[in-house]
Design a protein around this motif. Structure first.
Motif, PDB file in Angstrom:
ATOM      1  N   PHE A  35       7.321   2.456   4.390  1.00  0.00           N
ATOM      2  CA  PHE A  35       5.733   2.537   3.740  1.00  0.00           C
ATOM      3  C   PHE A  35       4.642   2.720   5.172  1.00  0.00           C
ATOM      4  CE2 PHE A  35       7.281   4.658   0.025  1.00  0.00           C
ATOM      5  CZ  PHE A  35       6.844   5.844   0.260  1.00  0.00           C
ATOM      6  N   GLY A  36       5.619   1.156   5.744  1.00  0.00           N
ATOM      7  CA  GLY A  36       4.771   0.324   6.632  1.00  0.00           C
ATOM      8  C   GLY A  36       4.747  -1.337   6.342  1.00  0.00           C
ATOM      9  N   LEU A  37       5.212  -1.277   5.365  1.00  0.00           N
ATOM     10  CA  LEU A  37       5.328  -2.770   5.077  1.00  0.00           C
ATOM     11  C   LEU A  37       5.571  -3.675   5.648  1.00  0.00           C
ATOM     12  CD1 LEU A  37       4.487  -2.160   1.348  1.00  0.00           C
ATOM     13  CD2 LEU A  37       2.504  -2.472   3.214  1.00  0.00           C
ATOM     14  N   ASP A  38       6.220  -4.167   6.454  1.00  0.00           N
ATOM     15  CA  ASP A  38       6.508  -4.885   7.267  1.00  0.00           C
ATOM     16  C   ASP A  38       6.873  -6.410   7.022  1.00  0.00           C
ATOM     17  OD1 ASP A  38       9.181  -5.303   9.187  1.00  0.00           O
ATOM     18  OD2 ASP A  38       7.837  -4.743  11.427  1.00  0.00           O
ATOM     19  N   LEU A  39       7.828  -7.426   6.436  1.00  0.00           N
ATOM     20  CA  LEU A  39       8.078  -8.723   5.909  1.00  0.00           C
ATOM     21  C   LEU A  39       7.962  -9.525   7.653  1.00  0.00           C
ATOM     22  CD1 LEU A  39       8.111  -9.997   4.130  1.00  0.00           C
ATOM     23  CD2 LEU A  39      10.494  -9.869   4.536  1.00  0.00           C
ATOM     24  N   GLY A  40       8.421  -8.582   8.798  1.00  0.00           N
ATOM     25  CA  GLY A  40       8.488  -9.395   9.883  1.00  0.00           C
ATOM     26  C   GLY A  40       6.771  -9.523  10.326  1.00  0.00           C
ATOM     27  N   ASP A  41       5.886  -8.981  10.194  1.00  0.00           N
ATOM     28  CA  ASP A  41       4.973  -9.842  10.852  1.00  0.00           C
ATOM     29  C   ASP A  41       4.388 -10.480  10.417  1.00  0.00           C
ATOM     30  OD1 ASP A  41       4.608  -6.972  12.497  1.00  0.00           O
ATOM     31  OD2 ASP A  41       3.561  -6.029  10.424  1.00  0.00           O
ATOM     32  N   LEU A  42       5.505 -11.803   9.663  1.00  0.00           N
ATOM     33  CA  LEU A  42       4.095 -13.247   9.258  1.00  0.00           C
ATOM     34  C   LEU A  42       4.588 -13.339  10.321  1.00  0.00           C
ATOM     35  CD1 LEU A  42       5.577 -13.245   5.488  1.00  0.00           C
ATOM     36  CD2 LEU A  42       3.354 -13.065   5.980  1.00  0.00           C
ATOM     37  N   TRP A  43       5.416 -13.547  10.919  1.00  0.00           N
ATOM     38  CA  TRP A  43       6.381 -14.088  12.328  1.00  0.00           C
ATOM     39  C   TRP A  43       5.864 -13.454  13.630  1.00  0.00           C
ATOM     40  CZ3 TRP A  43       9.400 -13.444   7.734  1.00  0.00           C
ATOM     41  CH2 TRP A  43      10.537 -12.903   8.222  1.00  0.00           C
ATOM     42  N   ARG A  54      -0.797  -6.760   5.503  1.00  0.00           N
ATOM     43  CA  ARG A  54       0.724  -5.634   5.230  1.00  0.00           C
ATOM     44  C   ARG A  54       1.681  -6.526   5.358  1.00  0.00           C
ATOM     45  NH1 ARG A  54       1.254   0.357   8.171  1.00  0.00           N
ATOM     46  NH2 ARG A  54      -1.043   0.997   6.531  1.00  0.00           N
ATOM     47  N   ALA A  55       1.649  -7.308   5.711  1.00  0.00           N
ATOM     48  CA  ALA A  55       2.705  -8.485   5.734  1.00  0.00           C
ATOM     49  C   ALA A  55       2.526  -9.300   4.123  1.00  0.00           C
ATOM     50  CB  ALA A  55       3.114  -9.352   6.456  1.00  0.00           C
ATOM     51  N   ALA A  56       1.749  -8.830   3.935  1.00  0.00           N
ATOM     52  CA  ALA A  56       1.423 -10.236   2.599  1.00  0.00           C
ATOM     53  C   ALA A  56       1.697  -9.176   1.609  1.00  0.00           C
ATOM     54  CB  ALA A  56      -0.100 -10.653   2.517  1.00  0.00           C
ATOM     55  N   ILE A  57       1.546  -7.935   1.424  1.00  0.00           N
ATOM     56  CA  ILE A  57       1.795  -7.497   0.420  1.00  0.00           C
ATOM     57  C   ILE A  57       3.695  -6.950   0.285  1.00  0.00           C
ATOM     58  CG2 ILE A  57       1.503  -4.357  -0.033  1.00  0.00           C
ATOM     59  CD1 ILE A  57      -1.314  -5.137   0.790  1.00  0.00           C
ATOM     60  N   ALA A  58       3.783  -6.994   1.026  1.00  0.00           N
ATOM     61  CA  ALA A  58       5.747  -6.382   1.415  1.00  0.00           C
ATOM     62  C   ALA A  58       6.273  -7.939   0.801  1.00  0.00           C
ATOM     63  CB  ALA A  58       5.985  -6.594   2.819  1.00  0.00           C
ATOM     64  N   TRP A  59       5.749  -9.591   1.717  1.00  0.00           N
ATOM     65  CA  TRP A  59       6.361 -10.788   0.432  1.00  0.00           C
ATOM     66  C   TRP A  59       5.919 -11.107  -0.945  1.00  0.00           C
ATOM     67  CZ3 TRP A  59       8.669 -14.360   2.762  1.00  0.00           C
ATOM     68  CH2 TRP A  59       8.839 -15.751   2.211  1.00  0.00           C
ATOM     69  N   TRP A  60       4.995 -10.415  -1.236  1.00  0.00           N
ATOM     70  CA  TRP A  60       4.618 -10.448  -2.616  1.00  0.00           C
ATOM     71  C   TRP A  60       5.201  -9.054  -3.707  1.00  0.00           C
ATOM     72  CZ3 TRP A  60       2.804 -14.396  -4.936  1.00  0.00           C
ATOM     73  CH2 TRP A  60       2.942 -16.001  -4.417  1.00  0.00           C
ATOM     74  N   LEU A  61       5.563  -8.625  -3.153  1.00  0.00           N
ATOM     75  CA  LEU A  61       5.964  -7.332  -4.005  1.00  0.00           C
ATOM     76  C   LEU A  61       7.530  -7.379  -4.141  1.00  0.00           C
ATOM     77  CD1 LEU A  61       5.485  -3.928  -4.949  1.00  0.00           C
ATOM     78  CD2 LEU A  61       6.360  -3.369  -2.670  1.00  0.00           C
ATOM     79  N   ILE A  62       7.899  -8.528  -2.510  1.00  0.00           N
ATOM     80  CA  ILE A  62       9.314  -8.604  -2.864  1.00  0.00           C
ATOM     81  C   ILE A  62       9.652  -9.093  -3.955  1.00  0.00           C
ATOM     82  CG2 ILE A  62      11.824  -9.232  -1.429  1.00  0.00           C
ATOM     83  CD1 ILE A  62      10.260  -7.656   1.203  1.00  0.00           C
ATOM     84  N   ALA A  63       8.791 -10.230  -3.561  1.00  0.00           N
ATOM     85  CA  ALA A  63       9.133 -11.774  -4.864  1.00  0.00           C
ATOM     86  C   ALA A  63       8.524 -10.400  -6.398  1.00  0.00           C
ATOM     87  CB  ALA A  63       7.938 -12.539  -4.898  1.00  0.00           C
ATOM     88  N   ALA A  64       7.636 -10.702  -6.130  1.00  0.00           N
ATOM     89  CA  ALA A  64       7.524 -10.293  -7.794  1.00  0.00           C
ATOM     90  C   ALA A  64       8.351  -9.280  -8.772  1.00  0.00           C
ATOM     91  CB  ALA A  64       6.132  -9.234  -7.635  1.00  0.00           C
ATOM     92  N   VAL A  65       9.197  -8.612  -7.688  1.00  0.00           N
ATOM     93  CA  VAL A  65      10.002  -7.444  -7.906  1.00  0.00           C
ATOM     94  C   VAL A  65      11.525  -7.887  -8.510  1.00  0.00           C
ATOM     95  CG1 VAL A  65      11.634  -5.510  -7.377  1.00  0.00           C
ATOM     96  CG2 VAL A  65       9.067  -5.290  -7.544  1.00  0.00           C
ATOM     97  N   ALA A  66      11.169  -9.418  -7.773  1.00  0.00           N
ATOM     98  CA  ALA A  66      12.667 -10.279  -7.757  1.00  0.00           C
ATOM     99  C   ALA A  66      12.706 -10.695  -8.754  1.00  0.00           C
ATOM    100  CB  ALA A  66      13.385 -10.875  -6.142  1.00  0.00           C
ATOM    101  N   PHE A  67      11.604 -11.503  -8.955  1.00  0.00           N
ATOM    102  CA  PHE A  67      11.433 -11.946 -10.062  1.00  0.00           C
ATOM    103  C   PHE A  67      11.406 -11.392 -11.923  1.00  0.00           C
ATOM    104  CE2 PHE A  67       9.109 -14.645 -13.289  1.00  0.00           C
ATOM    105  CZ  PHE A  67       9.049 -15.902 -13.160  1.00  0.00           C
ATOM    106  N   GLY A  68      10.655 -10.534 -11.694  1.00  0.00           N
ATOM    107  CA  GLY A  68      10.301  -9.699 -12.632  1.00  0.00           C
ATOM    108  C   GLY A  68      11.829  -9.061 -12.991  1.00  0.00           C
ATOM    109  N   SER A  69      12.317  -8.235 -12.122  1.00  0.00           N
ATOM    110  CA  SER A  69      13.749  -7.563 -12.774  1.00  0.00           C
ATOM    111  C   SER A  69      15.139  -8.967 -12.923  1.00  0.00           C
ATOM    112  CB  SER A  69      14.173  -6.674 -11.304  1.00  0.00           C
ATOM    113  OG  SER A  69      14.741  -7.638 -10.403  1.00  0.00           O
TER     114      SER A  69
END
Length: 148
Positions: A35-43, A54-69
């Protein structure tokens, strides 16, 4: 410990919850790339020194899913061992997690929108972020169940 209740090592619960949270975070990362959420755009080369949203959304989405799950999985594993979780709910949760992983596998099998080396480094970062956040979520869940 009450007589008749089975002993299950908290380390095993912590490890299982962290691994499941890490896998779900990796699955969300793979689906997010579609869906175009590329984590690599951070660097990457950011225009004007700003982090792409989009990079910030990808970062927070991955972190939130991992923490919550990680947190939910540790709580559910603890409840399942103590006998407080119905069997049907156990099966429904397992099926839901597997469906997410199957969808991620389907998304990963197609051509990738990002270059290979870039995708591998993004995957490794997502894996490490997912592992750390899932471990933290599981650790907090086990600490809360010990306190109560």
């Amino acid at each position: 410990m009450m007589p008749g209740s089975p002993y299950f090592s908290p380390r095993l619960i912590l490890t299982g919850a962290a691994m499941f949270g890490m896998l779900l975070a990796l699955g969300v990362h793979i689906l997010g790339q579609r869906f175009g959420l590329d984590l690599g755009d951070l660097w990457g080369d950011a225009t004007g020194g700003m982090i792409p949203i989009r990079a910030a959304i990808a970062w927070w989405l991955i972190a939130a899913v991992a923490f919550g799950s990680g947190h939910i999985t540790a709580t559910l594993l603890h409840s399942a061992v103590s006998g407080h979780l119905p069997r049907r709910l156990q099966h429904a949760l397992i099926a839901g997690g597997l469906l997410l992983l199957i969808a991620a596998g389907q998304a990963a099998s197609g051509p990738s929108p990002v270059p290979t080396l870039h995708g591998v480094s993004n995957g490794m970062v997502a894996l490490m972020l997912g592992a750390a956040m899932a471990y933290a979520g599981a650790h907090f869940a086990l600490a809360r169940t010990k306190a109560s």
